[in-house]
Write a protein that holds these residues in place. Sequence first.
Motif, short mmCIF file in Angstrom:
data_model
loop_
_atom_site.label_atom_id
_atom_site.label_comp_id
_atom_site.label_asym_id
_atom_site.label_seq_id
_atom_site.Cartn_x
_atom_site.Cartn_y
_atom_site.Cartn_z
N VAL A 125 0.87 -1.18 0.00
CA VAL A 125 0.00 0.00 0.00
C VAL A 125 0.90 1.23 0.00
CG1 VAL A 125 -1.79 1.28 1.23
CG2 VAL A 125 -1.79 -1.22 1.27
N VAL A 179 1.24 5.27 0.22
CA VAL A 179 0.54 6.46 0.69
C VAL A 179 1.50 7.64 0.80
CG1 VAL A 179 -1.35 5.32 1.92
CG2 VAL A 179 0.84 5.64 3.06
N ILE A 205 3.91 0.70 2.35
CA ILE A 205 3.62 -0.20 3.47
C ILE A 205 3.55 -1.63 2.93
CG2 ILE A 205 2.02 -0.74 5.33
CD1 ILE A 205 0.94 2.14 5.08
N LYS A 224 -2.45 -4.10 6.09
CA LYS A 224 -1.84 -3.00 5.32
C LYS A 224 -2.91 -2.03 4.81
CE LYS A 224 0.16 -5.84 2.46
NZ LYS A 224 -0.20 -7.11 3.11
N SER A 225 -3.95 -2.59 4.19
CA SER A 225 -5.00 -1.72 3.63
C SER A 225 -5.76 -0.99 4.73
CB SER A 225 -5.97 -2.55 2.78
OG SER A 225 -5.32 -3.07 1.63
N THR A 261 -4.58 -0.10 7.62
CA THR A 261 -3.69 0.96 8.09
C THR A 261 -3.68 2.12 7.11
OG1 THR A 261 -2.27 -0.65 9.23
CG2 THR A 261 -1.31 1.51 8.74
N GLY A 262 -3.63 1.80 5.81
CA GLY A 262 -3.69 2.85 4.79
C GLY A 262 -4.98 3.63 4.87
N LEU A 291 -3.86 8.55 -0.58
CA LEU A 291 -3.62 7.24 -1.18
C LEU A 291 -3.03 7.40 -2.57
CD1 LEU A 291 -4.10 4.08 -1.29
CD2 LEU A 291 -6.25 4.65 -2.46
N ASP A 350 -3.14 0.89 -3.76
CA ASP A 350 -3.44 -0.17 -2.79
C ASP A 350 -3.26 -1.53 -3.46
OD1 ASP A 350 -4.56 -1.33 -0.31
OD2 ASP A 350 -6.22 -1.89 -1.62
N MET A 352 -9.52 0.89 -3.05
CA MET A 352 -8.91 0.03 -2.05
C MET A 352 -9.80 -1.18 -1.83
SD MET A 352 -7.62 2.70 0.91
CE MET A 352 -6.46 1.52 1.63
N ALA A 361 -1.07 3.18 12.43
CA ALA A 361 -1.14 4.39 11.61
C ALA A 361 -0.39 5.55 12.28
CB ALA A 361 -2.60 4.79 11.37
#
Length: 311
Positions: free
Chosen positions: A141, A143, A152, A160-161, A163-164, A174, A177, A202, A273
């Motif tokens: 991911v 960002v 990430i 991961k997603s 957290t993104g 973003l 993803d 995402m 995060a």
Amino acid sequence: MTESVLVEELVNELRLEVLSGLDYLDRIIVTSDVSRPGLELTGYFNYYSHDRIQLLGRKEITFAQQMTEDERRMVMKRLCTKDMPVFVIARELEAPKELLEAANAAQIPVLRSVLSTSRISSLITNYLEAKLAERLSIHGVFVDVYGLGVLIQGDSGIGKSETGLELIKKGHRLIADDRVDVFREDENTLIGEAPRILEHVMEIRGIGIIDVMNLFGASAVRKRAQVQLVVYLENWNKETNFDRLGGSPEMVRMANVDVPKITIPVKTGRNVAIIIEVAAMNFRAKTMGYDATKNFEEKLRNLIEDNSDTK
């Protein structure tokens, strides 16, 4: 398979005027090099770069105007090879009619820009280098955190997603993803972007596909950015010795470019995060010359020396 760019894409990206050949914008460009055919206008075609964009500026147009019609017609016809993609004229200069005739006969578009020759040449080269660069597909991911491109990564299902998504809710942006296409812009710069089909979206387990731009607005997404820091999420294990002082970061090599990498242990109760936000700020502080680890080590060394002197 060789990467290519359609002339139509170049027209749309740089807002070029189509003087002729509107029906031939599907011709392909396979190299980022731009040629200015000065020698060719004199009749010297021994090393003619016929697969490049031919850019005509004030010098070329002025020289062509001094030629006879027959000379112009002959030279323009020789410029129009079957694999020559497109002519571009700078400074809104008038295109010789012989060029338009020869290009139309060979089904080659003729474009025009209001910009100076050097400026439009630079823009064309930069755009094509990015589009034609060899791409590497990486899982993760990507960002923008405080203007820093953070990739990430981690095992599947580690979050991961999610957290993104939390970073996006905090106001960060973003870029991609799940899959990130990266390419080398120069020897030290790695650029990451989303594949076209995955732009702005995402995948969140339990919800499915979400459109980030539609939900959070245009300010929540970014087309591409430099990959400046890799954050690897790893499940917490008390047997693993994680870095506690933050010394010299590990480096990971992508597309022949070294990128700093830090590993963050993930366990229940840790707000990943926020940790990534702090990691990004700390990394930026280091690039600006302030290193908290070195500062701590210096204070510790001074304390030890002071204690030694008092004994």
